[in-house]
Design a protein around this motif. Structure first.
Motif, PDB file in Angstrom:
ATOM      1  N   GLU A 103       0.807  -1.210   0.000  1.00 26.87           N
ATOM      2  CA  GLU A 103       0.000   0.000   0.000  1.00 26.87           C
ATOM      3  C   GLU A 103       0.842   1.263   0.000  1.00 26.87           C
ATOM      4  N   GLU A 104       2.166   1.146   0.296  1.00 27.04           N
ATOM      5  CA  GLU A 104       3.018   2.325   0.254  1.00 27.04           C
ATOM      6  C   GLU A 104       3.111   2.909  -1.153  1.00 27.04           C
ATOM      7  N   LYS A 105       2.811   2.093  -2.160  1.00 26.03           N
ATOM      8  CA  LYS A 105       2.852   2.574  -3.524  1.00 26.03           C
ATOM      9  C   LYS A 105       1.582   3.331  -3.905  1.00 26.03           C
ATOM     10  N   MET A 106       0.598   3.314  -3.026  1.00 21.92           N
ATOM     11  CA  MET A 106      -0.654   4.006  -3.294  1.00 21.92           C
ATOM     12  C   MET A 106      -0.580   5.433  -2.751  1.00 21.92           C
ATOM     13  N   SER A 107      -1.321   6.330  -3.393  1.00 16.38           N
ATOM     14  CA  SER A 107      -1.401   7.707  -2.913  1.00 16.38           C
ATOM     15  C   SER A 107      -2.448   7.783  -1.810  1.00 16.38           C
ATOM     16  N   LEU A 108      -2.020   8.051  -0.582  1.00 13.14           N
ATOM     17  CA  LEU A 108      -2.937   8.055   0.551  1.00 13.14           C
ATOM     18  C   LEU A 108      -3.146   9.441   1.139  1.00 13.14           C
ATOM     19  N   THR A 109      -2.487  10.435   0.586  1.00 17.33           N
ATOM     20  CA  THR A 109      -2.630  11.803   1.069  1.00 17.33           C
ATOM     21  C   THR A 109      -3.750  12.505   0.313  1.00 17.33           C
ATOM     22  N   LEU A 110      -4.704  13.076   1.044  1.00 16.29           N
ATOM     23  CA  LEU A 110      -5.800  13.788   0.390  1.00 16.29           C
ATOM     24  C   LEU A 110      -5.249  14.967  -0.403  1.00 16.29           C
ATOM     25  N   PRO A 111      -5.764  15.181  -1.611  1.00 17.22           N
ATOM     26  CA  PRO A 111      -5.224  16.228  -2.478  1.00 17.22           C
ATOM     27  C   PRO A 111      -5.736  17.607  -2.101  1.00 17.22           C
ATOM     28  N   MET A 136     -17.680  16.237  -8.218  1.00 14.83           N
ATOM     29  CA  MET A 136     -16.478  16.879  -8.766  1.00 14.83           C
ATOM     30  C   MET A 136     -15.407  15.821  -9.015  1.00 14.83           C
ATOM     31  N   ILE A 137     -14.835  15.856 -10.219  1.00 17.04           N
ATOM     32  CA  ILE A 137     -13.682  15.042 -10.596  1.00 17.04           C
ATOM     33  C   ILE A 137     -12.553  16.014 -10.901  1.00 17.04           C
ATOM     34  N   TRP A 138     -11.386  15.790 -10.329  1.00 17.30           N
ATOM     35  CA  TRP A 138     -10.271  16.687 -10.635  1.00 17.30           C
ATOM     36  C   TRP A 138      -8.934  15.968 -10.483  1.00 17.30           C
ATOM     37  N   LYS A 139      -7.934  16.520 -11.169  1.00 12.58           N
ATOM     38  CA  LYS A 139      -6.599  15.938 -11.158  1.00 12.58           C
ATOM     39  C   LYS A 139      -5.736  16.603 -10.099  1.00 12.58           C
ATOM     40  N   ASP A 140      -5.150  15.784  -9.226  1.00 13.38           N
ATOM     41  CA  ASP A 140      -4.201  16.286  -8.238  1.00 13.38           C
ATOM     42  C   ASP A 140      -2.893  16.585  -8.965  1.00 13.38           C
ATOM     43  N   LEU A 141      -2.492  17.837  -8.993  1.00 13.13           N
ATOM     44  CA  LEU A 141      -1.321  18.224  -9.764  1.00 13.13           C
ATOM     45  C   LEU A 141      -0.017  17.684  -9.183  1.00 13.13           C
ATOM     46  N   LYS A 142      -0.054  17.199  -7.942  1.00 12.93           N
ATOM     47  CA  LYS A 142       1.153  16.620  -7.337  1.00 12.93           C
ATOM     48  C   LYS A 142       1.280  15.139  -7.677  1.00 12.93           C
ATOM     49  N   SER A 143       0.273  14.360  -7.343  1.00 14.95           N
ATOM     50  CA  SER A 143       0.333  12.919  -7.572  1.00 14.95           C
ATOM     51  C   SER A 143      -0.018  12.550  -9.005  1.00 14.95           C
TER      52      SER A 143
END
Length: 408
Positions: A91-99, A280-287
Motif C-alpha cells: 500500500e506504500e505505492k498508493m497515494s494516501l494523502t488527500l489532495p 467533482m472530478i479533478w486531477k491532483d497536480l502533485k500525484s
C-alpha cells in the motif's frame, strides 16, 4: 425498442438470459478472454469457476456487514484489503494523502450532500474500514455482458445507447464539477438510465480515455431495485476494458462514509421537493491521480497509471444523461425514461437539471464553462436545452420519456 409489459414473461426472459450467460464467454477483460479460448464444453465449467474466482477477488473479508432496506449488503472492509490494492505489492505505492481541492470549490456555498439508504438509520463502518456493496454473480454478468458503455461519438447505430448532454471540447481540462438533480425515472428491466459527468481525453487516432461519475438506475444489476445509485466508471481504451465502481482493480476508495453502487435517498418528486448532489472530478497536480468528491466527501481516486492520455489532461467534459436498451421485442422504442422521464421544456420541478457547470483549469482553479454546446441523438425521445442565470450559472435541463407519439 418495446418495453416488456408482462412482468412474469420478462422475469422468465431474465432468468433464461442469465442462465445462458453463465455458460457462455462473457468477460471483456483480457485475462478472462484468454482463459476462455478453449472448447465449448470446457467453457461451461471454466466460466462458472471464473465467476466464483472473480467474486472471491472482489468480495473481501469484512469486519462488519450491514443489510440495507433495499436488500443490498454493505461490507465494512479493511482499507488495505479493497480490490484496488490487488494491483500493487504494497500500500506504500498508493497515494494516501488527500489532495488539494481546486480553488473556488466553495464558490456556490454549501454543496448538496449525498445521502444513502444503507446508512439512513445511523449505521456506519468502523474506523479503518470502507463500505463496499457486496457483489453478486448477476452483477458481474450484467455489467460485463449487457451494459457495455459507449462514447456518444462512436456509438454504433445498433447499440441502443442514447444521450442528451451539454459539453465543452477542444480544451485543456483538469477536472469538472456540477450539481446533479436526483430522480427515479421509469426503467424497464433490461435497460439502464443515468445522469453523470464525463471527463474525457479524445485525441485523433487514439482510443478515448474516460472518467465518469453520477447516479444510475440499473434494475438487472441490483436485483430489480429501481432506485438511483451512486456509480463511477472508467475506461482507458474506448470501452474495451475498464469497469464500474469497485468491480475490478482500479478506483481507490478513501471514504468511510459512502458506498459506490449503493442507493441514493431521498429522491426528487414531480412538482414537489427537489434533491440534488454535487459531483467533482479533478486531477491532483502533485500525484497526477484523478480524484472524486461527492457533496463535501472526498470518495477516493483513480490512479494515473490506469490511463494513457488522461495521464496528462482531458480534452472534453460532458454533463447529462444516457439510456441503454439492448433487447428489441417488436422494434418499438424503449419506454425507459431519462432524467425525470419528462422533457427538458417542462422546467424546474418537472424536468431533470444539472446546474453550476464548471471545469478545472491547469492552475487547479474552477471556472464556469464557456461555449457550452448541446447534443441529443434522438431529441423526440430525450432532449436537452442549456441556460444561464445568476444563481445556477450555466445549467442544462434534459431527459424525456422514451417512447411517445413522436418517438415511435
Amino acid at each position: 425498442m418495446k418495453a416488456n409489459s408482462c412482468p412474469q414473461i420478462s422475469t422468465v426472459i431474465y432468468v433464461l438470459v442469465l442462465f445462458s450467460l453463465l455458460f457462455s464467454p462473457i468477460f471483456p477483460l483480457k485475462d478472462f478472454q484468454e482463459e476462455n479460448e478453449t472448447s465449448v464444453g470446457d467453457n461451461k465449467l471454466k466460466n462458472m469457476k471464473l465467476i466464483k474466482a472473480r467474486l472471491r477477488k472482489i468480495n473481501k473479508p469484512f469486519v462488519k456487514s450491514i443489510k440495507s432496506a433495499d436488500g443490498d449488503i454493505i461490507d465494512c472492509v479493511l482499507f488495505h484489503l479493497q480490490p484496488a490494492f490487488d494491483l500493487f505489492e504494497s500500500e506504500e505505492k498508493m497515494s494516501l494523502t488527500l489532495p488539494e481541492l481546486p480553488k473556488g470549490h466553495d464558490n456556490v456555498g454549501n454543496k448538496p450532500e449525498l445521502k444513502q439508504l444503507w446508512n439512513s438509520k445511523g449505521e456506519s463502518c468502523p474506523n479503518g474500514t470502507i463500505p463496499i456493496r457486496r457483489t453478486s454473480a448477476s452483477d458481474i454478468v450484467s455489467f460485463s455482458k449487457f451494459k457495455k458503455k459507449y462514447n456518444r461519438k462512436d456509438t454504433p447505430s445498433s447499440s441502443g445507447h442514447e444521450h442528451a448532454i451539454g459539453y465543452v471540447n477542444n480544451g485543456e481540462f483538469y477536472g469538472a464539477r456540477a450539481i446533479l438533480n436526483i430522480w427515479k425515472p421509469n426503467v424497464t428491466e433490461l435497460d439502464f438510465s443515468l445522469s453523470q459527468i464525463w471527463v474525457l481525453a479524445e485525441l485523433p487516432g487514439r482510443p478515448v480515455n474516460t472518467l465518469e461519475a453520477g447516479w444510475q438506475i440499473f434494475p438487472l444489476n441490483s436485483s430489480f431495485s429501481y432506485l438511483p445509485r451512486l456509480f463511477t466508471y472508467w475506461t482507458p481504451d474506448a470501452y474495451q476494458s475498464g469497469c464500474y465502481n469497485m468491480l475490478c482493480q482500479g478506483f481507490v476508495q478513501t471514504s468511510q462514509k459512502f458506498s459506490l453502487g449503493a442507493a441514493i435517498n431521498p429522491i426528487s418528486t414531480y412538482g414537489g421537493q427537489q434533491y440534488d448532489v454535487a459531483f467533482m472530478i479533478w486531477k491532483d497536480l502533485k500525484s497526477k491521480d484523478w480524484w472524486l468528491r461527492v457533496g463535501n466527501e472526498v470518495m477516493g481516486y483513480w490512479p494515473r497509471t490506469l490511463f494513457t492520455d488522461l495521464q496528462d489532461h482531458a480534452t472534453t467534459v460532458e454533463y447529462g444523461g444516457e439510456v441503454s436498451s439492448e433487447l428489441n421485442f417488436d422494434s418499438r422504442h424503449t419506454t425507459t425514461g431519462m432524467g425525470s422521464g419528462h422533457f427538458q421544456n417542462e422546467g424546474f420541478g418537472k424536468a431533470a437539471f444539472i446546474r453550476n457547470l464548471e471545469v478545472v483549469d491547469s492552475d487547479n482553479t474552477l471556472r464556469e464553462v464557456s461555449n457550452l454546446n448541446t447534443f441529443a441523438e434522438s431529441p423526440n425521445c430525450y432532449g436537452v436545452q442549456s441556460g444561464y442565470n445568476g444563481v445556477w450559472r450555466n445549467y442544462i435541463y434534459f431527459g424525456g420519456p422514451g417512447y411517445n407519439p413522436n418517438c415511435p
